[in-house]
Design a protein around this motif. Sequence first.
Motif, PDB file in Angstrom:
ATOM      1  N   ILE A   1       0.827  -1.199   0.000  1.00  0.00           N
ATOM      2  CA  ILE A   1       0.000   0.000   0.000  1.00  0.00           C
ATOM      3  C   ILE A   1       0.868   1.259   0.000  1.00  0.00           C
ATOM      4  O   ILE A   1       0.587   2.225  -0.732  1.00  0.00           O
TER       5      ILE A   1
ATOM      6  N   GLY B   1      -7.402  -3.307   0.949  1.00  0.00           N
ATOM      7  CA  GLY B   1      -8.272  -2.341   1.617  1.00  0.00           C
ATOM      8  C   GLY B   1      -8.810  -2.929   2.905  1.00  0.00           C
ATOM      9  O   GLY B   1      -8.884  -4.153   3.063  1.00  0.00           O
ATOM     10  N   ARG B   2      -9.179  -2.040   3.853  1.00  0.00           N
ATOM     11  CA  ARG B   2      -9.715  -2.466   5.137  1.00  0.00           C
ATOM     12  C   ARG B   2     -11.226  -2.301   5.168  1.00  0.00           C
ATOM     13  O   ARG B   2     -11.785  -1.400   4.552  1.00  0.00           O
TER      14      ARG B   2
ATOM     15  N   LEU C   1     -14.906   1.757   4.724  1.00  0.00           N
ATOM     16  CA  LEU C   1     -13.920   1.223   3.791  1.00  0.00           C
ATOM     17  C   LEU C   1     -12.721   2.160   3.818  1.00  0.00           C
ATOM     18  O   LEU C   1     -12.841   3.345   3.513  1.00  0.00           O
ATOM     19  N   TRP C   2     -11.549   1.617   4.176  1.00  0.00           N
ATOM     20  CA  TRP C   2     -10.371   2.447   4.372  1.00  0.00           C
ATOM     21  C   TRP C   2      -9.148   1.835   3.702  1.00  0.00           C
ATOM     22  O   TRP C   2      -9.079   0.628   3.468  1.00  0.00           O
TER      23      TRP C   2
ATOM     24  N   GLY D   1      -7.889   1.774   0.820  1.00  0.00           N
ATOM     25  CA  GLY D   1      -7.934   1.102  -0.473  1.00  0.00           C
ATOM     26  C   GLY D   1      -6.864   1.618  -1.420  1.00  0.00           C
ATOM     27  O   GLY D   1      -6.683   2.821  -1.581  1.00  0.00           O
TER      28      GLY D   1
ATOM     29  N   TYR E   1      -9.839  -2.463  -7.945  1.00  0.00           N
ATOM     30  CA  TYR E   1     -10.413  -1.660  -6.858  1.00  0.00           C
ATOM     31  C   TYR E   1     -11.902  -1.933  -6.732  1.00  0.00           C
ATOM     32  O   TYR E   1     -12.430  -2.074  -5.617  1.00  0.00           O
TER      33      TYR E   1
ATOM     34  N   THR F   1     -13.800  -3.469  -3.435  1.00  0.00           N
ATOM     35  CA  THR F   1     -14.920  -2.740  -2.838  1.00  0.00           C
ATOM     36  C   THR F   1     -16.139  -3.643  -2.713  1.00  0.00           C
ATOM     37  O   THR F   1     -16.813  -3.679  -1.680  1.00  0.00           O
TER      38      THR F   1
ATOM     39  N   ARG G   1     -15.702  -6.270   0.150  1.00  0.00           N
ATOM     40  CA  ARG G   1     -15.833  -5.701   1.495  1.00  0.00           C
ATOM     41  C   ARG G   1     -17.275  -5.315   1.798  1.00  0.00           C
ATOM     42  O   ARG G   1     -17.764  -5.522   2.910  1.00  0.00           O
TER      43      ARG G   1
ATOM     44  N   SER H   1     -16.544   6.448   3.815  1.00  0.00           N
ATOM     45  CA  SER H   1     -15.142   6.393   3.446  1.00  0.00           C
ATOM     46  C   SER H   1     -14.625   7.812   3.261  1.00  0.00           C
ATOM     47  O   SER H   1     -15.336   8.674   2.738  1.00  0.00           O
TER      48      SER H   1
ATOM     49  N   SER I   1     -12.228   9.615   1.017  1.00  0.00           N
ATOM     50  CA  SER I   1     -11.688   9.175  -0.267  1.00  0.00           C
ATOM     51  C   SER I   1     -10.773  10.205  -0.918  1.00  0.00           C
ATOM     52  O   SER I   1     -11.042  11.411  -0.869  1.00  0.00           O
TER      53      SER I   1
ATOM     54  N   SER J   1     -10.224   7.685  -5.801  1.00  0.00           N
ATOM     55  CA  SER J   1     -11.336   6.769  -5.518  1.00  0.00           C
ATOM     56  C   SER J   1     -12.698   7.455  -5.461  1.00  0.00           C
ATOM     57  O   SER J   1     -13.728   6.803  -5.630  1.00  0.00           O
TER      58      SER J   1
END
Length: 263
Positions: free
Chosen positions: A144, A185-186, A198-199, A201, A213, A217, A220, A234, A236, A240
């Motif tokens: 990342i 991504g988390r 969503l974090w 990414g 991506y 997404t 998740r 999120s 962003s 994103s």
Amino acid sequence: MTASREYFLDLYDRQLRTDAETPSAVQVQRLGPLRLVTFAHGRGFITYPRITEHNPLLADLAEEALDYFIKQPQITQVEFKTRGHDYAPGLDQKLRELGFTAEEPESIMIGDMGSLYSSQPAPTGVQLGKIGAESEVEAMCRMIDQAFGEPYDPSTAQALIARLAKKDGMELWVASVDGQMVGAGRLEPVGGTEFAGLWGGGVLPEYRGRGIYRALTDARARSAAGSGFRFVHSDSTEYSRPILEARGLVKVSETTPYLWERD
């Protein structure tokens, strides 16, 4: 009928600020409306509820808030998180005077979880899955940082490993090609709310534009919905944001993190 920006912004202010932002806090100290949060590995964080003209000015409290962390030698970095829709005259100037540096603004995106579902399968040759082993987390963080052109920071991996040990619902998802991590991504459920976030990414530059991506997404979002979460949020980047807007998320405001680092 699509929910309005005002509806989502109200949800954000009521459910996603202050305590909801800091589930892994080591300590939280109050200073007027401010929450002064200490995290593991030398990180400080300053946040607050929705501020209107009827509350104390944030700029008046900023110096005392920073002094609180300066007096803790283990704190090496402090983030003061601001929101564009708050009443905060003079705050930008005051933070800069105190040695904070403004990072790039990010869009606060809110929407229905189902809007992130994709009708397309994962790209050919791309494998998606959750990770949890320490070596996998470290490899993900290195990838990342590479994707965003930043030097590797081992404290990020350490914080995520500690968070996974708490078993609070956070999930780390990665996309791999021929055994190499190329995106990640988390997913962070927000306890006591209807939201999951969503974090983090990111996809390596040479693998962008292939739908990776989108696939991360989708995976998740489906995992979060399976646990009963109705809404997604999120912060962003400009990379994103258009992708999430195309999927039905709404930009409700902007957030600008200000960072202070100990010499």
